[in-house]
Design an enzyme around this catalytic site. Structure first.
Site, PDB file in Angstrom:
ATOM      1  CB  CYS A 382      -0.986  -0.057   1.164  1.00 39.21           C
ATOM      2  SG  CYS A 382      -2.483   0.883   0.820  1.00 39.21           S
ATOM      3  CG  HIS A 508      -3.426  -3.712   3.201  1.00 45.10           C
ATOM      4  ND1 HIS A 508      -2.435  -3.206   4.011  1.00 45.10           N
ATOM      5  CD2 HIS A 508      -4.093  -2.648   2.710  1.00 45.10           C
ATOM      6  CE1 HIS A 508      -2.509  -1.888   4.025  1.00 45.10           C
ATOM      7  NE2 HIS A 508      -3.513  -1.519   3.240  1.00 45.10           N
ATOM      8  CD  GLU A 510      -1.062  -6.323   5.219  1.00 46.67           C
ATOM      9  OE1 GLU A 510      -0.735  -6.560   4.041  1.00 46.67           O
ATOM     10  OE2 GLU A 510      -1.282  -5.159   5.626  1.00 46.67           O
TER      11      GLU A 510
HETATM   12  N1  GLN Z   1      -2.138   6.687   2.580  1.00 48.51           N
HETATM   13  C1  GLN Z   1      -2.191   5.896   1.400  1.00 48.51           C
HETATM   14  C2  GLN Z   1      -3.521   5.989   0.684  1.00 48.51           C
HETATM   15  O1  GLN Z   1      -4.492   6.377   1.266  1.00 48.51           O
HETATM   16  C3  GLN Z   1      -1.870   4.441   1.706  1.00 48.51           C
HETATM   17  C4  GLN Z   1      -2.881   3.777   2.568  1.00 48.51           C
HETATM   18  C5  GLN Z   1      -2.379   2.496   3.166  1.00 48.51           C
HETATM   19  O2  GLN Z   1      -1.184   2.232   3.197  1.00 48.51           O
HETATM   20  N2  GLN Z   1      -3.273   1.684   3.709  1.00 48.51           N
HETATM   21  O3  GLN Z   1      -3.610   5.657  -0.468  1.00 48.51           O
END
Ligand code: GLN
Length: 537
Positions: A382, A508, A510
């Site tokens: 992310c 994600h 994970e």
């Molecule tokens: N802040 C970034 C976004 O909103 C990444 C979000 C995250 O890592 N969950 O796209």
């Protein structure tokens, strides 16, 4: 009819109620029962999505896009049964529903009260798990007996049991039997008092699970049984585990907790097979390959819960390779201050997890750059993926002011930008791109090689996204977009063509890793780290 198990906690928080609930659910599931899990959180936020990791640890995302308590991660990892929106309720969500109904006139002129309206709403949430395909629903009540906040939940489960009867619902209480060093003794009094609080509101636990550092003696068991009014064999010891949280189900099974639950619920005790789980644990407790060092570069590094699922997924990958994964937690601000070389030299892999806000962002970008230039295996998740793109744009494409518009709205090269549907969005709760989306993998890519599939589904939680405007320029210089959301052309995975293993994903991974099913990206990332380690030594 769906039967219910309610799990409460006493004496102190952080006893591992989520783990214990997950372990019990796993045993019931493995005895052939179809289970569902649920957590009730007594705080007033509608969900943990708006909370800082300092408050609450990681926000776990379900496939259907709910932002939930991290205990749901344990539930899924232990049982393999997916959680949904119905798996996590907070006081905020319950009260929100009651108040909305009041505004609609749904209470027909009545005075709206905690009892019965809030408790009815809680019971409806519990009942939401019922169905012809669910044999046993396990509901964990967050907080500690005696908290003002948890009272409506405790009253609701008391009523629930009254309504469905003793053979259809049961109470498990998790408590602490502390060892008092000065006295050289373990003390049962806090547990007696905690059960006393429950009994004063009409709940008598059927099973008492005692968290302790040392074994319970016969005398402790006698006392706890007599004063807490629990049958003696249903006083269970849950000692601190030696190596891994995944030992908890084995310890509980050895004391027949699951058998008691089934007997009390009038359910047949079917056989239990834990061989694969034991085998998995042997890989974890006695790995046969050398350890690898993985640096996790983030801004909530002092807090183990902030990247809970990431650490678990790394452990699962280690189990898969029968290698120990040692995690070096690196504060991204220290990378900023001391340079990447000083903080990251000698690690076998670098992982930059998700995050929000600009503190430590340059350190994360430098960490991605260090992995890129030194050929160190890299997994960016992310925000970690976004940092890898920013580094590439600045240092390979030469766009020195490239950034995400999250951190620099005026950058001439907004290589990471707000998604179209996020523009003009002012409300913060539940408004990100959330939950599972499909992703198509490019032939010949690392991602395709890892997943061994053309289309996958992964969970998301973000507002910003790779800016397709720069895709061709970046691809020409070696940044491959290897995973794309088929319907919207959103870039979900990037990787470096000329690097041993460098993958960034917008989702994600994970959240879908489990001890018996290490996630493909984590598995291949750790495999690459093992190769790096072997080449070095
Ligand atoms: N802040 C970034 C976004 O909103 C990444 C979000 C995250 O890592 N969950 O796209």
């Amino acid at each position: 009819m769906t039967k219910h198990v309610f799990i409460t906690g006493g004496v102190v928080s952080s006893l591992g109620k989520g783990l214990t609930s997950a372990a019990i659910a796993m045993l019931l599931h493995r005895r052939g029962y179809r289970i569902r899990m649920q957590k009730m959180d007594p705080y007033l936020n509608v969900d943990p999505g708006t909370m800082s990791p300092y408050q609450h640890g990681e926000v776990y995302v379900t496939a259907d896009g709910a932002e939930t308590d991290l205990d749901l991660g344990h539930y899924e990892r232990f049982t393999g049964v997916p959680c949904t929106r119905a798996s996590n309720y907070t006081s905020g969500r319950i009260y929100g529903a009651v108040i909305a109904r009041e505004r609609e006139g749904g209470y027909l002129g009545k005075t709206v009260q905690v009892v019965p309206h809030v408790t009815d709403e809680i019971k409806a949430a519990i009942r939401a798990l019922d169905g012809p395909d669910v044999d046993i629903a396990i509901t964990e009540i967050g907080g500690t007996a005696g908290d003002i906040e948890s009272l409506p939940f405790l009253e609701a489960i008391r009523q629930y049991r009254h309504e469905v009867g003793r053979t259809n619902a049961l109470f498990i209480h998790l408590t602490l039997v502390p060892f008092i060093r000065a006295a050289g003794e373990m003390k049962t009094k806090p547990s007696q008092q905690s059960v006393g609080i429950l009994r004063s509101i009409g709940i008598v636990p059927d099973i008492l699970i005692c968290r302790c550092e040392r074994p319970l003696t016969a005398e402790h068991r006698d006392k706890l049984s007599l004063f807490c009014d629990v049958e003696r064999n249903k006083v269970i010891e849950e000692r601190d585990v030696a190596h891994s949280i995944y030992e908890v189900p084995l310890d509980l099974a050895a004391q027949d907790v699951d058998v008691y639950v089934l007997e009390m619920l009038n359910l047949h005790v079917r056989p239990l097979d834990l061989e694969d789980w034991k085998d998995m644990l042997s890989g974890l407790t006695a790995p046969d390959r050398p350890a690898v060092d993985i640096a996790v570069v983030g801004k909530y590094i002092t807090l183990r819960d902030a990247y809970k699922s990431v650490y678990e997924a790394l452990a699962h990958a280690g189990i898969g390779h029968r290698a120990a994964v040692q995690i070096r937690m690196v504060e991204s601000e220290e990378v900023e201050r001391d340079g990447a070389e000083a903080r990251l030299r000698g690690v076998d892999g670098i992982l930059v997890p998700g995050g929000f806000g600009d503190r430590g962002i340059e350190g994360k970008i430098q960490a991605a750059g260090y992995a890129r230039t030194t050929g160190t295996p890299f997994l960016g998740i992310c925000l970690g993926m976004q940092c890898a793109v920013i580094d590439f744009a600045r240092n390979v494409c030469g766009w020195s002011e490239a950034h995400s518009t999250e951190f620099n709205p005026r950058t001439p090269h907004p290589v990471i930008d707000l998604m179209a549907e996020q523009r003009g969005m002012t409300s913060k709760g539940g408004t990100m791109r959330l939950g599972s989306f499909p992703c198509r993998l490019a032939a010949g890519s690392r991602a395709r090689e890892a997943y061994k599939a053309e289309e996958i589904s992964e969970r998301h939680r973000h507002r910003y996204e790779f800016n397709n405007r720069w895709e061709a320029d970046m691809a020409a210089r070696g940044l491959v977009c290897s995973g794309v959301c088929p319907d919207r052309k959103l870039v979900e995975i990037v990787e470096l063509r000329d690097h041993p293993w460098f993958v960034g994903c917008q989702f994600h991974p994970e959240f879908q890793s489990a001890p018996l099913r290490p996630h493909p990206l984590f598995r291949e990332f750790v495999a690459a780290a093992l190769r790096t380690r072997a080449a070095r030594t």
